[in-house]
Design a protein around this motif. Structure first.
Motif, PDB file in Angstrom:
ATOM      1  N   VAL A  29       0.846  -1.195   0.000  1.00 30.98           N
ATOM      2  CA  VAL A  29       0.000   0.000   0.000  1.00 30.98           C
ATOM      3  C   VAL A  29       0.882   1.246   0.000  1.00 30.98           C
ATOM      4  CG1 VAL A  29      -1.772   1.282   1.246  1.00 30.98           C
ATOM      5  CG2 VAL A  29      -1.819  -1.223   1.227  1.00 30.98           C
ATOM      6  N   GLY A  30       0.528   2.197  -0.835  1.00 33.22           N
ATOM      7  CA  GLY A  30       1.261   3.450  -0.904  1.00 33.22           C
ATOM      8  C   GLY A  30       0.359   4.552  -1.412  1.00 33.22           C
ATOM      9  N   PRO A  31       0.909   5.744  -1.623  1.00 34.93           N
ATOM     10  CA  PRO A  31       0.089   6.858  -2.101  1.00 34.93           C
ATOM     11  C   PRO A  31      -0.660   6.517  -3.380  1.00 34.93           C
ATOM     12  CG  PRO A  31       2.237   7.645  -1.385  1.00 34.93           C
ATOM     13  CD  PRO A  31       2.302   6.147  -1.373  1.00 34.93           C
ATOM     14  N   GLY A  32      -1.955   6.744  -3.381  1.00 32.54           N
ATOM     15  CA  GLY A  32      -2.778   6.493  -4.552  1.00 32.54           C
ATOM     16  C   GLY A  32      -3.235   5.068  -4.746  1.00 32.54           C
ATOM     17  N   SER A  33      -2.896   4.170  -3.820  1.00 29.35           N
ATOM     18  CA  SER A  33      -3.274   2.766  -3.968  1.00 29.35           C
ATOM     19  C   SER A  33      -4.777   2.564  -3.813  1.00 29.35           C
ATOM     20  CB  SER A  33      -2.580   1.902  -2.902  1.00 29.35           C
ATOM     21  OG  SER A  33      -1.193   1.927  -3.022  1.00 29.35           O
ATOM     22  N   THR A  34      -5.272   1.529  -4.490  1.00 30.88           N
ATOM     23  CA  THR A  34      -6.613   1.013  -4.204  1.00 30.88           C
ATOM     24  C   THR A  34      -6.426  -0.306  -3.473  1.00 30.88           C
ATOM     25  OG1 THR A  34      -6.750  -0.088  -6.368  1.00 30.88           O
ATOM     26  CG2 THR A  34      -7.633   2.150  -6.191  1.00 30.88           C
ATOM     27  N   VAL A  35      -7.120  -0.466  -2.348  1.00 31.98           N
ATOM     28  CA  VAL A  35      -6.850  -1.565  -1.431  1.00 31.98           C
ATOM     29  C   VAL A  35      -8.147  -2.269  -1.061  1.00 31.98           C
ATOM     30  CG1 VAL A  35      -5.737  -2.206   0.743  1.00 31.98           C
ATOM     31  CG2 VAL A  35      -5.022  -0.117  -0.448  1.00 31.98           C
ATOM     32  N   TYR A  36      -8.144  -3.595  -1.085  1.00 35.81           N
ATOM     33  CA  TYR A  36      -9.263  -4.382  -0.569  1.00 35.81           C
ATOM     34  C   TYR A  36      -8.817  -5.050   0.712  1.00 35.81           C
ATOM     35  CZ  TYR A  36     -12.925  -7.883  -0.055  1.00 35.81           C
ATOM     36  OH  TYR A  36     -13.951  -8.662   0.431  1.00 35.81           O
ATOM     37  N   ILE A  37      -9.600  -4.876   1.773  1.00 33.91           N
ATOM     38  CA  ILE A  37      -9.316  -5.512   3.058  1.00 33.91           C
ATOM     39  C   ILE A  37     -10.448  -6.469   3.381  1.00 33.91           C
ATOM     40  CG2 ILE A  37      -9.023  -5.136   5.534  1.00 33.91           C
ATOM     41  CD1 ILE A  37      -7.754  -2.411   4.745  1.00 33.91           C
ATOM     42  N   ALA A  38     -10.117  -7.748   3.484  1.00 37.01           N
ATOM     43  CA  ALA A  38     -11.101  -8.770   3.811  1.00 37.01           C
ATOM     44  C   ALA A  38     -11.227  -8.863   5.317  1.00 37.01           C
ATOM     45  CB  ALA A  38     -10.670 -10.115   3.227  1.00 37.01           C
ATOM     46  N   GLY A  39     -12.413  -8.558   5.826  1.00 38.64           N
ATOM     47  CA  GLY A  39     -12.662  -8.656   7.255  1.00 38.64           C
ATOM     48  C   GLY A  39     -12.752  -7.300   7.919  1.00 38.64           C
ATOM     49  N   ALA A  40     -13.880  -7.042   8.584  1.00 42.90           N
ATOM     50  CA  ALA A  40     -14.091  -5.762   9.271  1.00 42.90           C
ATOM     51  C   ALA A  40     -14.057  -5.923  10.782  1.00 42.90           C
ATOM     52  CB  ALA A  40     -15.426  -5.144   8.842  1.00 42.90           C
ATOM     53  N   GLY A  41     -13.346  -6.944  11.255  1.00 39.90           N
ATOM     54  CA  GLY A  41     -13.070  -7.046  12.677  1.00 39.90           C
ATOM     55  C   GLY A  41     -11.994  -6.044  13.061  1.00 39.90           C
ATOM     56  N   PRO A  42     -11.539  -6.054  14.308  1.00 37.83           N
ATOM     57  CA  PRO A  42     -10.553  -5.057  14.741  1.00 37.83           C
ATOM     58  C   PRO A  42      -9.272  -5.020  13.911  1.00 37.83           C
ATOM     59  CG  PRO A  42     -11.578  -6.049  16.652  1.00 37.83           C
ATOM     60  CD  PRO A  42     -12.093  -6.819  15.459  1.00 37.83           C
ATOM     61  N   VAL A  43      -8.729  -6.168  13.528  1.00 39.18           N
ATOM     62  CA  VAL A  43      -7.506  -6.139  12.716  1.00 39.18           C
ATOM     63  C   VAL A  43      -7.796  -5.563  11.330  1.00 39.18           C
ATOM     64  CG1 VAL A  43      -5.745  -7.549  11.592  1.00 39.18           C
ATOM     65  CG2 VAL A  43      -6.332  -7.976  13.973  1.00 39.18           C
ATOM     66  N   GLY A  44      -8.929  -5.950  10.731  1.00 39.45           N
ATOM     67  CA  GLY A  44      -9.289  -5.390   9.433  1.00 39.45           C
ATOM     68  C   GLY A  44      -9.482  -3.885   9.499  1.00 39.45           C
TER      69      GLY A  44
END
Length: 413
Positions: A184-199
């Motif tokens: 991940v860096g400036p301008g990145s598009t990121v998908y994060i799997a999981g909306a628990g505390p770590v996500g």
């Protein structure tokens, strides 16, 4: 105490010797720790990784003292401790590291070679990690204190931000590590799997690293709402093809990089789907662009007695490695080396660059309500429960119970 049951009990005050007890490796019994300190625990958090043990999804023995997310005050120092002093307020990395071995010297403190006789890597209060006693307690012993502890520079400033700083022991560096390894860096598009505390911690970290768009996917609508509260786009994975939902956000069905913050208890992408431990890994390969990287801070284990099939019981999953190979993906796994990041993240907290406690919805509760916290968190509450053993966070038995009663748990993921 057993799968599904957590209790608060009286134990002996800790000393600077590792005593025999539940989960303590026989080769560690009697280990002298003149390099250690005793902490009065200021805050100690319930972690999703603890839940795996409480659900009976590991080989954790009965009576194991839980807790690897620890912040505390030094009240006693061992003979060989030079730089840490009584009265210091400190964060404890969940990785226990000696500071002397090859791994530690390479900043790979998650796989220290000298603290766990069975294999590289150790942690407090965790199965197969050497037997170091956990910190969901009033007091705890921390070995190799000069090396491990992060001292907060100003006590009053730290106490004013203690709910943020307590996240430095694990989930904030872990989420950050997932994003760093994913590129991940400036301008990145990121998908994060999981909306628990770590996500959620990973989502905060992605913004801190300059991401343009952070998309969080989950089945739990309450947790997705928490992600949206600080600027994340969200995907309800039960509503259909994830790539199509991403395309509605980005105009294309792919992201630059992805983070798996779910781990081995993943489920299929439907409201009532059965457990499918490789589901998240296969999904992130499908939606990460060719040449992208995937950070995997979500926990995967080598022993899961509650797994649905014999292969998964030993950590063998049906991962589409051919897809990852064809798309030239890079995968990064393992414990976060907390010490690599925690000082920088502390400074970001102290100087108001990030509000991690608000993002993960940190809720302090008394130590006596730990079992209630475990039940509510396991039911899917969009909260990060912080235990307050000495009342230093302003909790009371009644206010903590009222807070949990007001929570409306939903199906966990």
């Amino acid at each position: 105490m057993e799968p599904g049951r957590v209790e608060v009990v009286d134990l002996n005050f800790p000393g600077l010797v590792l005593q025999d007890g539940p989960g303590v490796n026989p080769a560690n019994v009697g280990r002298q720790c003149p390099h250690g300190v005793i902490l009065k625990v200021v805050s100690t958090n319930i972690c999703g990784s603890d839940q795996h043990m409480v659900r009976g999804r590991t080989t954790a023995p009965p009576g194991l003292v839980l807790g690897h997310e620890i912040t505390g005050e030094v009240i006693e120092t061992g003979r060989d401790v030079e730089f840490v002093k009584a009265g210091d307020l400190v964060s404890v990395p969940f990785n226990i590291a000696c500071g002397r071995c090859r791994s530690c010297k390479e900043r790979k403190t998650g796989i220290c070679l000298n603290v766990n006789p069975d294999r590289p890597g150790s942690a407090y209060g965790y199965v197969d990690m050497g037997g170091w006693v956990g910190g969901q307690a009033e007091y705890v012993m921390v070995p190799y204190a000069d090396w491990n502890l992060l001292r907060f520079p100003d006590r009053d400033q730290a106490m004013a931000k203690i709910l943020d700083l307590t996240m430095l022991s694990d989930i904030f560096p872990t989420g950050f590590h997932g994003c760093v390894t994913a590129g991940v860096g400036p301008g990145s598009t990121v998908y994060i799997a999981g909306a628990g505390p770590v996500g959620l911690a990973a989502a905060v970290s992605a913004f801190l690293l300059g991401a343009a768009v952070v998309i969080v996917g989950d089945l739990n609508t309450e947790r997705l709402a928490q992600a949206a509260s600080f600027g994340c786009a969200t995907v309800d994975v039960s509503l259909g093809d994830i790539g199509s939902q991403i395309a509605e956000i980005l105009g294309e069905p792919e992201v630059d990089c992805a983070v798996d913050a779910v781990g081995f208890e993943a489920r299929g992408h439907a409201p009532d789907a059965a457990e499918a431990p490789a589901a998240v890994l296969n999904t992130v390969m499908e939606i990460t662009r060719a040449g992208g990287s995937i950070g995997i801070p979500g926990l995967y284990v080598t022993g899961d007695p509650g797994a649905a099939d014999d292969a998964a019981k030993v950590g063998s999953l049906s991962i589409r490695i051919g897809l990852g190979w064809a798309r030239s993906h890079a995968f990064f796994t393992g414990q976060c080396p907390v010490m690599k990041y925690h000082r920088q993240l502390m400074m970001a907290i102290l100087h108001d660059r990030v509000q991690i406690a608000k993002a993960v919805n940190a809720v302090p509760i008394p130590l006596g309500q730990a079992s209630d916290g475990y039940r509510t968190f396991d039911a899917g509450a969009a909260r990060k429960y912080v235990l307050d053993p000495h009342g230093l966070l302003g909790t009371t038995e009644r206010s903590g119970r009222d807070d949990m009663a007001a929570s409306r748990p939903v199906t966990r993921t």
